[in-house]
Design an enzyme around this catalytic site. Structure first.
Site, short mmCIF file in Angstrom:
data_model
loop_
_atom_site.label_atom_id
_atom_site.label_comp_id
_atom_site.label_asym_id
_atom_site.label_seq_id
_atom_site.Cartn_x
_atom_site.Cartn_y
_atom_site.Cartn_z
N GLU A 159 0.84 -1.20 0.00
CA GLU A 159 0.00 0.00 0.00
C GLU A 159 0.87 1.25 0.00
O GLU A 159 1.85 1.35 0.73
CB GLU A 159 -0.91 -0.01 1.24
CG GLU A 159 -1.85 1.19 1.32
CD GLU A 159 -2.71 1.18 2.57
OE1 GLU A 159 -3.76 1.85 2.57
OE2 GLU A 159 -2.34 0.51 3.56
N LYS A 209 -9.85 2.39 -2.37
CA LYS A 209 -10.07 1.90 -1.01
C LYS A 209 -11.45 2.30 -0.50
O LYS A 209 -11.81 3.49 -0.49
CB LYS A 209 -8.97 2.45 -0.10
CG LYS A 209 -8.91 1.85 1.30
CD LYS A 209 -7.68 2.38 2.03
CE LYS A 209 -7.45 1.70 3.37
NZ LYS A 209 -6.20 2.20 4.01
N CYS A 268 -5.77 -2.81 2.64
CA CYS A 268 -5.53 -2.67 4.08
C CYS A 268 -6.80 -2.73 4.93
O CYS A 268 -7.32 -3.81 5.19
CB CYS A 268 -4.75 -1.38 4.34
SG CYS A 268 -3.88 -1.37 5.93
#
Length: 322
Positions: free
Chosen positions: A52, A132, A183
């Site tokens: 990331e 995300k 994540c």
């Protein structure tokens, strides 16, 4: 033992970003070149992965300065507007290897900034991009306080890359359907379950940057839990622990099999993590413990929210390199 045509060699690159964008690209390229080399005792990787926000410091006040435009899937990234992804695409084409290109800050429409992961095929073409969905806004007493929403905007769709026509150029008899998360997304089991139940995913990829507060508590647990929940392989590629100041990444990139077993793990520093994915284990795990067929849909079920969307990519395999 792997069935013939079921083994996928992968390499996860765990590295640290600096305040120098050009240096970050050069260092990432050098690590990717190293990762392409044949692993001891295994085959040459067919799939590479970055962590990331690998091209910038992981800091809410720095994302905008390092943000780059990212075109839509189908674009030739070697000629694209993102210098970071142009580097990845050129390497992918040079070596005939697919790359899950971690995530970078994306300069979006109307000045919005996203944390966006991408997948690049062996020709340097963008296969998929995932913004995300769940922004990392946490305040752990005595630990870490971080608010991605201070500078980032959340995405609005889950992202799945169909294995049909083998867009990753794996050469496998049954190429994987790939679900892409970033994540904090991995903490929401409904997302991974939708990818597996509705879209047939057998492989989940999660570029990440857990920290030294959340990492020791949850990193292994949550990655293994999602593997068990979905009976998928999970690739969790982390950024490396910085030697000086900055965001305290946990490291410990992981490869987890559909049984929840960690089959490869990195340390804290910069390194390449190699693994062989025996994709025949997905069917074996699902046959042995058939949770997908035993769910009580009369009592509970997954249901997408009204207006929810999915980016599901299907690409024809035209002249893939490698």
């Amino acid at each position: 033992m792997s069935e013939i045509g079921s083994a996928l060699p992968v390499a996860l690159v765990q590295l640290c970003a600096t305040e120098d964008a050009g240096l970050n690209r050069r260092q990432a390229e050098a690590w990717l070149e190293r990762a392409v080399l044949e692993a001891p005792g295994g085959g040459r990787p067919r799939l590479l992965m970055l962590p990331e926000v690998w091209n910038a410091p992981y800091a809410v006040d720095r994302f905008a300065a390092f943000a780059e435009p990212i075109p839509e899937p189908g674009a030739d990234l070697t000629q694209g507007p993102s210098p970071s992804l142009a580097m990845v695409a050129s390497l992918a084409r040079r070596h005939g290897v697919a790359v899950i290109a971690g995530s970078i800050p994306e300069q979006g429409e109307a000045g919005l900034i996203y944390n966006t992961a991408t997948v690049v095929d062996p020709r340097g073409v963008l296969l998929a991009k995932h913004r995300k969905l769940h922004l990392f806004d946490v305040d752990v007493l005595g630990g870490i306080c971080f608010r991605e929403s201070d500078s980032l905007t959340a995405g609005e769709a889950l992202t799945v890359l169909s294995g049909s026509s083998d867009p990753l150029g794996t050469g496998l008899q049954e190429p994987p359907n790939l679900g892409l998360l970033i994540c904090y997304d991995i903490r929401f089991p409904e997302l991974a379950l939708l990818m597996q139940q509705r879209h047939g995913c057998t492989l989940l990829a999660c570029p990440a940057a857990f920290n030294t507060t959340t990492g020791p508590r949850h990193w292994h647990l949550v990655m293994r839990a999602r593997a068990i929940d979905t009976q998928c392989f999970v690739l969790a590629c982390s950024s490396a622990r910085p030697l000086g100041g900055g965001y305290p990444s946990y490291g410990h990139s992981l490869v987890v099999d559909p049984w929840g077993t960690v089959i490869a793990e990195a340390g804290e520093g910069e390194q390449v993590l190699q693994a062989q994915l025996d994709l025949s284990q997905v069917a074996l795990a699902r046959q042995a413990i058939p949770t997908s067929h035993q769910r009580r849909h009369d009592v509970y079920r997954l249901s997408g929210a009204p207006g929810s969307s999915v980016h599901e990519a299907h690409f024809m395999n035209t002249d893939c390199v490698g």
